[in-house]
Design an enzyme around this catalytic site. Sequence first.
Site, mmCIF file in Angstrom:
data_model
loop_
_atom_site.group_PDB
_atom_site.id
_atom_site.type_symbol
_atom_site.label_atom_id
_atom_site.label_comp_id
_atom_site.label_asym_id
_atom_site.label_seq_id
_atom_site.Cartn_x
_atom_site.Cartn_y
_atom_site.Cartn_z
ATOM 1 N N HIS A 98 0.862 -1.189 0.000
ATOM 2 C CA HIS A 98 0.000 0.000 0.000
ATOM 3 C C HIS A 98 0.893 1.233 0.000
ATOM 4 O O HIS A 98 1.792 1.348 0.841
ATOM 5 C CB HIS A 98 -0.904 0.001 1.222
ATOM 6 N N HIS A 160 -6.292 8.917 -1.656
ATOM 7 C CA HIS A 160 -5.500 8.207 -0.654
ATOM 8 C C HIS A 160 -4.252 7.555 -1.244
ATOM 9 O O HIS A 160 -3.151 7.895 -0.836
ATOM 10 C CB HIS A 160 -6.394 7.158 0.032
#
Length: 219
Positions: A98, A160
């Site tokens: 991520h 994000h």
Amino acid sequence: MGDERQDAIGQAWDGVVATARRTAADGLVVGTSGNVSARVGDLVLVTPSGVPYDRLGPGDAVGVDLEGRQVVGDLVPTSELALHLAVYRESDAAAVVHTHAVHATAVSTLVPEVPLIHYAAAMMGGPVRTAAYARYGTRELADNMLAALRGRTGCLLRNHGTVTHGSTLDEAYDRTAQLEWMCRLWLTASSVPGHSPSLLSPAQLRDVQDALEGYGQPG
């Protein structure tokens, strides 16, 4: 815990740390943003919350079971633990990366799906979707991510960043890098005044996916 399992956990942790450092070195994260994990059986090794990657060593391993209960280490797991566990529960992934990659995050604010600017989308299983926004660390974000990942190995998280997974840390990382590159390519082509970039059709992408099935060295 047997010696072989201990060795496997140690090797996996070294890989998690090396991959996390690579995301920072390649500019895909800033500071301690982003996180990396690897699965060893029913154990998930994951980067800790708020600790610079260059400070992590062999004795700093952080591990949880598939329900999120910490079973290895004293450092607090990443605040994005729910994202990682959701991927492992819903796929056969062995690694998750991520990041807050700049170009991919920029594209996440613009489109519900990354335009088919390049056949690299085939590496993610098809057109890369953007998951609906939800606050970091929440079950809602994990659910939104799973919807975007359906049939894919990577997605954007609106406002994000990125999530990719793979059978190895190297594979998950490479998908992140390809996704960031593809987003940068589309932003670059789209920025030329008076021109719109040509895009691949779904049929053309499927043709690439078929070709990729035989790509690489025979095993």
